[in-house]
Design a protein around this motif. Sequence first.
Motif, short mmCIF file in Angstrom:
data_model
loop_
_atom_site.label_atom_id
_atom_site.label_comp_id
_atom_site.label_asym_id
_atom_site.label_seq_id
_atom_site.Cartn_x
_atom_site.Cartn_y
_atom_site.Cartn_z
N SER A 100 30.77 47.25 86.27
CA SER A 100 29.36 47.18 85.83
C SER A 100 29.21 47.86 84.49
N VAL A 119 27.74 50.27 81.80
CA VAL A 119 27.08 51.58 81.79
C VAL A 119 25.96 51.47 80.75
N ARG A 154 25.72 53.43 77.50
CA ARG A 154 26.88 53.28 76.61
C ARG A 154 27.15 51.82 76.27
N SER A 155 26.10 51.02 76.36
CA SER A 155 26.22 49.59 76.08
C SER A 155 25.09 49.15 75.17
N GLU A 174 22.02 44.89 81.21
CA GLU A 174 22.94 45.19 82.30
C GLU A 174 23.93 44.05 82.41
N ARG A 187 37.40 52.89 83.64
CA ARG A 187 36.54 52.60 82.48
C ARG A 187 37.21 51.57 81.59
N GLU A 243 30.37 49.48 77.65
CA GLU A 243 31.34 50.24 78.44
C GLU A 243 31.16 49.82 79.89
N ALA A 295 32.26 50.33 84.00
CA ALA A 295 32.77 51.29 84.97
C ALA A 295 33.16 50.53 86.23
N GLU A 332 33.61 49.75 90.06
CA GLU A 332 32.76 50.05 91.23
C GLU A 332 33.60 50.33 92.44
#
Length: 163
Positions: free
Chosen positions: A7, A9, A12-13, A36, A123, A159, A161, A163
């Motif tokens: 997903s 972040v 940071r996106s 998102e 990440r 960025e 992450a 899940e």
Amino acid sequence: MGADEWSAVAERSAVSFRCRTYWGLYTVKGQFTQCEGWLSAVPSPRLELRVRAASIDTGNAKRDEHLRSGDFFGVETHPEVIFVCDDLVETANGFVACGDLTIAGHVSRHEVPAQLELLSATRARLHARLEVDRTSVGLAWNGAGGMIKNRVVVEIDAELAAE
């Protein structure tokens, strides 16, 4: 990549854009501040990005209000810009995300070159760049006879992450 589901972040996106205006003499730059996204590897590769159209920010409140109107994004009836990728094709420089882009109710097919950099086991950084003719995606308003050029460059820097 390790994990099957990723997903974006949010903090940071970013989704940014630039478009020539004033008959090509000036470049308008902006970003969407709320987005998102997801990337999944199973059962088949899939990438999805959703942007809140009302979060557009060019640094000019009057212009942003116009961009939110029915002349452009029509955020009252079309609150999101959505890209849904249904095919990821690996290339020498990364991959191409093939999918449907929905803007203000208009759906168009695009191939988006992208790179994915693994930062750690949990990440990753996704970078993609798309050049689009805004008139082909329903953003055809143009005041003063050609004031806004048709080509818009959109860049996605996210960025991810695990899940």
